[in-house]
Write a protein that holds these residues in place. Structure first.
Motif, PDB file in Angstrom:
ATOM      1  N   SER A  45      11.944  -5.485  -8.558  1.00  0.00           N
ATOM      2  CA  SER A  45      11.320  -5.977  -7.131  1.00  0.00           C
ATOM      3  C   SER A  45      10.309  -6.737  -7.375  1.00  0.00           C
ATOM      4  CB  SER A  45      11.127  -4.848  -6.291  1.00  0.00           C
ATOM      5  OG  SER A  45      10.483  -5.308  -5.067  1.00  0.00           O
ATOM      6  N   ARG A  77      10.960 -10.252  -2.265  1.00  0.00           N
ATOM      7  CA  ARG A  77      11.161  -9.243  -1.085  1.00  0.00           C
ATOM      8  C   ARG A  77      11.111  -9.967   0.123  1.00  0.00           C
ATOM      9  NH1 ARG A  77       5.831  -5.932  -3.679  1.00  0.00           N
ATOM     10  NH2 ARG A  77       6.991  -5.237  -5.457  1.00  0.00           N
ATOM     11  N   PRO A  78      12.206  -9.005   1.139  1.00  0.00           N
ATOM     12  CA  PRO A  78      12.663  -7.875   0.734  1.00  0.00           C
ATOM     13  C   PRO A  78      13.778  -7.520  -0.010  1.00  0.00           C
ATOM     14  CG  PRO A  78      13.330  -8.477   2.774  1.00  0.00           C
ATOM     15  CD  PRO A  78      12.535  -9.720   2.331  1.00  0.00           C
ATOM     16  N   ARG A  98       6.241   4.520  -3.419  1.00  0.00           N
ATOM     17  CA  ARG A  98       7.162   3.458  -3.477  1.00  0.00           C
ATOM     18  C   ARG A  98       6.946   2.466  -2.388  1.00  0.00           C
ATOM     19  NH1 ARG A  98      13.155   2.257  -2.366  1.00  0.00           N
ATOM     20  NH2 ARG A  98      14.043   2.018  -4.185  1.00  0.00           N
ATOM     21  N   ASP A  99       6.869   2.825  -1.105  1.00  0.00           N
ATOM     22  CA  ASP A  99       6.526   2.042   0.123  1.00  0.00           C
ATOM     23  C   ASP A  99       5.206   1.318  -0.059  1.00  0.00           C
ATOM     24  OD1 ASP A  99       8.848   2.911   1.289  1.00  0.00           O
ATOM     25  OD2 ASP A  99       8.068   4.609   2.653  1.00  0.00           O
ATOM     26  N   ARG A 100       4.340   2.114  -0.484  1.00  0.00           N
ATOM     27  CA  ARG A 100       3.024   1.277  -0.659  1.00  0.00           C
ATOM     28  C   ARG A 100       3.055   0.318  -1.790  1.00  0.00           C
ATOM     29  NH1 ARG A 100       0.986   6.481  -0.706  1.00  0.00           N
ATOM     30  NH2 ARG A 100       0.795   6.744  -2.854  1.00  0.00           N
ATOM     31  N   VAL A 112       7.539  -9.686  -6.474  1.00  0.00           N
ATOM     32  CA  VAL A 112       6.814  -9.897  -5.069  1.00  0.00           C
ATOM     33  C   VAL A 112       7.379 -10.953  -4.203  1.00  0.00           C
ATOM     34  CG1 VAL A 112       4.770 -10.682  -4.172  1.00  0.00           C
ATOM     35  CG2 VAL A 112       4.813  -8.691  -5.964  1.00  0.00           C
ATOM     36  N   ARG A 128       6.508   7.818  -0.654  1.00  0.00           N
ATOM     37  CA  ARG A 128       5.415   7.086   0.083  1.00  0.00           C
ATOM     38  C   ARG A 128       4.750   6.120  -0.954  1.00  0.00           C
ATOM     39  NH1 ARG A 128       5.138  12.477   2.231  1.00  0.00           N
ATOM     40  NH2 ARG A 128       3.705  13.014   0.596  1.00  0.00           N
ATOM     41  N   LEU A 167       5.775  -1.436  -2.548  1.00  0.00           N
ATOM     42  CA  LEU A 167       6.664  -2.689  -1.840  1.00  0.00           C
ATOM     43  C   LEU A 167       5.608  -3.377  -0.896  1.00  0.00           C
ATOM     44  CD1 LEU A 167      10.081  -0.744  -1.779  1.00  0.00           C
ATOM     45  CD2 LEU A 167       9.293  -2.452  -3.353  1.00  0.00           C
ATOM     46  N   GLU A 168       4.622  -2.730  -0.345  1.00  0.00           N
ATOM     47  CA  GLU A 168       3.996  -3.387   0.602  1.00  0.00           C
ATOM     48  C   GLU A 168       2.584  -4.296  -0.046  1.00  0.00           C
ATOM     49  OE1 GLU A 168       2.777  -0.570   3.466  1.00  0.00           O
ATOM     50  OE2 GLU A 168       4.751  -0.406   4.326  1.00  0.00           O
ATOM     51  N   SER A 169       2.770  -3.953  -1.460  1.00  0.00           N
ATOM     52  CA  SER A 169       1.450  -4.536  -2.104  1.00  0.00           C
ATOM     53  C   SER A 169       1.754  -5.750  -2.751  1.00  0.00           C
ATOM     54  CB  SER A 169       0.886  -3.451  -3.164  1.00  0.00           C
ATOM     55  OG  SER A 169       1.950  -3.841  -4.146  1.00  0.00           O
ATOM     56  N   GLN A 170       1.026  -6.339  -3.567  1.00  0.00           N
ATOM     57  CA  GLN A 170       1.239  -7.492  -4.256  1.00  0.00           C
ATOM     58  C   GLN A 170       1.320  -7.263  -5.912  1.00  0.00           C
ATOM     59  OE1 GLN A 170       1.282 -10.910  -3.102  1.00  0.00           O
ATOM     60  NE2 GLN A 170       1.574  -9.598  -1.270  1.00  0.00           N
TER      61      GLN A 170
END
Length: 268
Positions: free
Chosen positions: A182, A187-188, A140-142, A184, A138, A144-147
């Motif tokens: 990863s 991504r993806p 990690r998902d946050r 920014v 969870r 990867l959705e951030s900057q």
């Protein structure tokens, strides 16, 4: 004396040793980055808390407590049994009582506004098993959705790799160890550094903001050099018993290679 292994030392994956390895490696990474980042950025060591069931205690670095409790119970709760009486005796079991595991990570922040630019995570067994894995996933998902850029260092051969999708070769994902970068702007997609037991850890460029590269600000981390430092300052050359097989265990081919490598060290 350095470790006998050219890259990752499989003996320091032992649950009793890993918390020290993890903590010292986090500090070593932050110290290596500071002179490359300042004065614009600074590496800050933060801490996450993972709630994990006690049945995973041997995996997450608390084996001694579990072993001592089991030994104590086996001695204390031996019922007095008449020689001719077929009495059912109790056995010791462990209940899945949750426990908190504290784990450090690094945030690279902009000094001017404290914006988090990059996060560096070094995985522990708690991140690759059970509830702890779900909690880290969870987080990690946050990220990867951030900057924020993400660096994920996995130096544990046991447990499933964190989720990722090709087009990389499946053998790369299934390598013994891996470092994921990863940025920014990619991504993806992300950059995967896969390596096996017989290979050295890579040097990795740490992403910041896209315009920093154009200005020549490209910090790097030599993970093999830092791991060697951790091994030396921890004194593992004196405390690890290389005459025994490493724990957690390996497949037969790797076990043979490990034994041969240790034998080469002892024959010098």
């Amino acid at each position: 004396m350095p470790s006998p292994f050219p890259g990752m030392d499989p003996y320091i994956e032992n649950a009793a040793l890993w918390p020290n390895v993890h903590g010292r490696l986090i500090v070593a990474i932050a110290n290596a980055l500071s002179p490359q980042l300042l004065p614009k950025y600074q590496p800050i060591i933060e801490e996450s808390v993972y709630r994990t069931a006690s049945v995973d205690s041997v995996m997450i670095g608390r084996p001694d407590v579990a072993i001592q409790k089991t030994e104590a119970l086996s001695v204390e709760y031996q019922p007095a049994v008449a020689l001719m009486s077929p009495v059912v005796s109790p056995v010791v079991v462990e209940l899945p009582i949750a426990t908190d595991i504290r784990q450090r990570f690094i945030e690279i922040r902009n000094v001017a506004n404290q914006e988090v630019v990059t996060v560096i995570e070094v995985l522990s067994p708690a991140n690759k098993k059970g509830d702890g894995r779900a909690q880290y996933q969870r987080k990690r998902d946050r990220l990867l959705e951030s900057q924020a850029n993400l660096i994920e260092v996995d130096l544990l051969h046991k447990g499933d790799a964190m989720p990722m999708i090709g087009p990389t070769n499946e053998a790369d994902i299934l390598s013994h160890y891996r470092i994921l970068v990863s940025p920014v702007e990619l991504r993806p997609q992300a950059l995967l550094y896969p390596f096996n037991l017989s290979q050295s850890l890579p040097q990795v460029a740490i992403p910041l903001r896209a315009d920093d590269r154009a200005k020549g600000l490209t910090p790097t981390v030599d993970f093999q050099d830092l791991l060697n430092q951790v091994y030396e300052v921890s004194g593992y050359q004196f405390s690890i018993d290389y005459s025994q097989p490493p724990q957690p265990g390996w497949e037969p081919a790797e076990s043979t290679w490990i034994k041969e490598t240790v034998n080469q060290m002892t024959s010098r």
